[in-house]
Motif scaffolding. Structure first.
Motif, PDB file in Angstrom:
ATOM      1  N   TYR A   1      -8.636  21.483 -25.572  1.00 37.92           N
ATOM      2  CA  TYR A   1      -7.239  21.827 -25.711  1.00 37.92           C
ATOM      3  C   TYR A   1      -6.762  22.497 -27.098  1.00 37.92           C
ATOM      4  O   TYR A   1      -7.362  22.370 -28.289  1.00 37.92           O
TER       5      TYR A   1
ATOM      6  N   LEU B   1      -8.846  21.447 -30.361  1.00 41.32           N
ATOM      7  CA  LEU B   1      -9.458  20.255 -30.442  1.00 41.32           C
ATOM      8  C   LEU B   1     -10.442  19.735 -29.113  1.00 41.32           C
ATOM      9  O   LEU B   1     -10.170  20.227 -28.281  1.00 41.32           O
TER      10      LEU B   1
ATOM     11  N   ARG C   1     -11.443  16.424 -26.879  1.00 43.23           N
ATOM     12  CA  ARG C   1     -10.780  14.962 -26.458  1.00 43.23           C
ATOM     13  C   ARG C   1     -12.048  14.170 -25.744  1.00 43.23           C
ATOM     14  O   ARG C   1     -12.536  14.653 -24.764  1.00 43.23           O
ATOM     15  N   TYR C   2     -12.493  12.984 -26.327  1.00 42.27           N
ATOM     16  CA  TYR C   2     -13.196  12.243 -25.759  1.00 42.27           C
ATOM     17  C   TYR C   2     -12.659  10.687 -25.543  1.00 42.27           C
ATOM     18  O   TYR C   2     -11.789  10.267 -26.253  1.00 42.27           O
TER      19      TYR C   2
ATOM     20  N   GLY D   1     -10.190   8.784 -24.454  1.00 44.43           N
ATOM     21  CA  GLY D   1      -8.969   8.489 -23.920  1.00 44.43           C
ATOM     22  C   GLY D   1      -8.230   7.051 -23.660  1.00 44.43           C
ATOM     23  O   GLY D   1      -7.352   6.997 -23.385  1.00 44.43           O
TER      24      GLY D   1
ATOM     25  N   ARG E   1      -5.717   5.997 -31.222  1.00 43.31           N
ATOM     26  CA  ARG E   1      -6.032   7.121 -31.409  1.00 43.31           C
ATOM     27  C   ARG E   1      -6.928   7.440 -32.492  1.00 43.31           C
ATOM     28  O   ARG E   1      -6.413   6.866 -33.794  1.00 43.31           O
TER      29      ARG E   1
ATOM     30  N   LEU F   1      -8.479  10.391 -35.059  1.00 44.36           N
ATOM     31  CA  LEU F   1      -8.785  12.102 -35.195  1.00 44.36           C
ATOM     32  C   LEU F   1      -9.823  12.285 -36.063  1.00 44.36           C
ATOM     33  O   LEU F   1      -9.839  11.677 -37.260  1.00 44.36           O
TER      34      LEU F   1
ATOM     35  N   VAL G   1     -15.953   6.605 -28.700  1.00 39.17           N
ATOM     36  CA  VAL G   1     -15.041   6.134 -27.634  1.00 39.17           C
ATOM     37  C   VAL G   1     -15.139   4.683 -26.994  1.00 39.17           C
ATOM     38  O   VAL G   1     -14.282   4.409 -26.009  1.00 39.17           O
TER      39      VAL G   1
ATOM     40  N   ASP H   1      -9.657   6.297 -28.740  1.00 38.87           N
ATOM     41  CA  ASP H   1      -9.339   7.554 -27.960  1.00 38.87           C
ATOM     42  C   ASP H   1      -9.581   8.882 -29.202  1.00 38.87           C
ATOM     43  O   ASP H   1      -8.795   8.962 -29.970  1.00 38.87           O
TER      44      ASP H   1
ATOM     45  N   HIS I   1     -10.177  12.415 -30.734  1.00 39.82           N
ATOM     46  CA  HIS I   1     -10.012  13.843 -30.794  1.00 39.82           C
ATOM     47  C   HIS I   1     -10.577  14.583 -31.914  1.00 39.82           C
ATOM     48  O   HIS I   1     -10.707  14.010 -33.016  1.00 39.82           O
TER      49      HIS I   1
ATOM     50  N   TRP J   1       2.322  12.457 -32.529  1.00 39.58           N
ATOM     51  CA  TRP J   1       1.578  11.003 -32.913  1.00 39.58           C
ATOM     52  C   TRP J   1       2.136  10.376 -33.895  1.00 39.58           C
ATOM     53  O   TRP J   1       2.415  10.886 -34.907  1.00 39.58           O
TER      54      TRP J   1
END
Length: 268
Positions: free
Chosen positions: A8, A19, A21-22, A24, A28, A30, A50, A54, A56, A92
């Motif tokens: 996204y 980014l 994303r894996y 979810g 979170r 990063l 993961v 979550d 990113h 966030w």
């Protein structure tokens, strides 16, 4: 089965940032890659993280699918602002920051400026060069030569002299994606390794964290670790003794083991 969800884009700090994303699920995290590592090259690490987070993974400006343009700013302050503004745009309120090499320097600068939303700081072999200090051990030419090869079209085997210990799959990804790294952005970042005083940020850190170093990397030496312990006592230190600077590439299992021990989770 892959845990990859989607890529996204976010408009932050006036540019488009991409980014991946894996997972979810979970808190979170990063992930901020190094100087010539587009987000996709860290996918194998994200797939493991993961299990607990979550995840990113950011393409820094001038790399991967993020904004890139001649004359753009791509220095440490700008990239740290990208990260903080990205968090604002996405709403966030908290995040774990995991940064490798240049990404770890960005994480330090961001955390020094705004510690409130950063739950933990996970620093993987950050360059601690700077004004009046010894040079970063990898010369700029190593990056520039390989990028120019990639722009023309390069095979994994042709890149092997630049990373002889890497697995074939990692060399293939680098051969596919290295051309997306802007030479201008890499020149700015490499200059920043020598011009930005990251040591001045360390006493400002209020976030607990982990400093993981490579025993064979030559980026951090024992005297660096002793200085960091004084400047940032809240950073717990550990070393992957047999690994070079690209720790997960060289000793993946010990990378996950030590990271998991600090976070009190199981990645193995």
């Amino acid at each position: 089965m892959s845990s990859f969800l989607h890529g996204y884009h976010v408009r932050a700090n006036g540019v488009r940032l991409h980014l991946l994303r894996y997972g979810g699920q979970g808190p979170r995290l990063l992930l901020l890659p190094g100087i010539t590592s587009p987000a996709v090259t860290w996918g194998f690490v994200a797939e493991r993280l993961v299990r607990q987070y979550d995840v990113h993974v950011l393409d820094f400006r001038g790399r991967g699918l993020s904004f890139s343009s001649p004359g753009m700013d791509a220095d440490l302050d700008t990239m740290a602002t990208d990260v903080l503004d990205l968090m604002d745009v996405l709403g966030w309120s908290s995040v774990l920051l995991l940064g490798h090499s240049m990404g770890a320097r960005v994480a330090i600068r961001a955390a020094a400026r705004d510690p409130r939303r950063i739950d933990k700081l996970l620093l993987i072999d950050p360059p601690m060069s700077g004004p009046g200090r010894r040079a970063y051990p990898v010369p700029l030419s190593w990056y520039v030569e390989s990028i120019r090869l990639a722009i023309k079209g390069v095979t994994a085997e042709e890149l092997r002299p630049y990373a002889p210990a890497w697995k074939e799959e990692h060399l293939q990804l680098r051969a596919e994606w290295l051309h997306t790294c802007s030479e201008e952005a890499i020149v700015q970042a490499h200059a920043g390794f020598h011009e930005d005083d990251i040591h001045a940020d360390l006493p400002k850190l209020r976030t607990p964290g982990l400093l993981m170093t490579a025993g064979q990397g030559g980026v951090l030496l024992p005297e660096d670790l002793a200085e960091i312990e004084v400047l940032a006592p809240d950073l717990q230190q550990c070393t992957v003794s047999a690994a070079g600077h690209m720790i997960p590439w060289d000793d993946e299992e010990n990378f996950y083991r030590l990271l998991g021990e600090y976070l009190q989770v199981d990645f193995l």
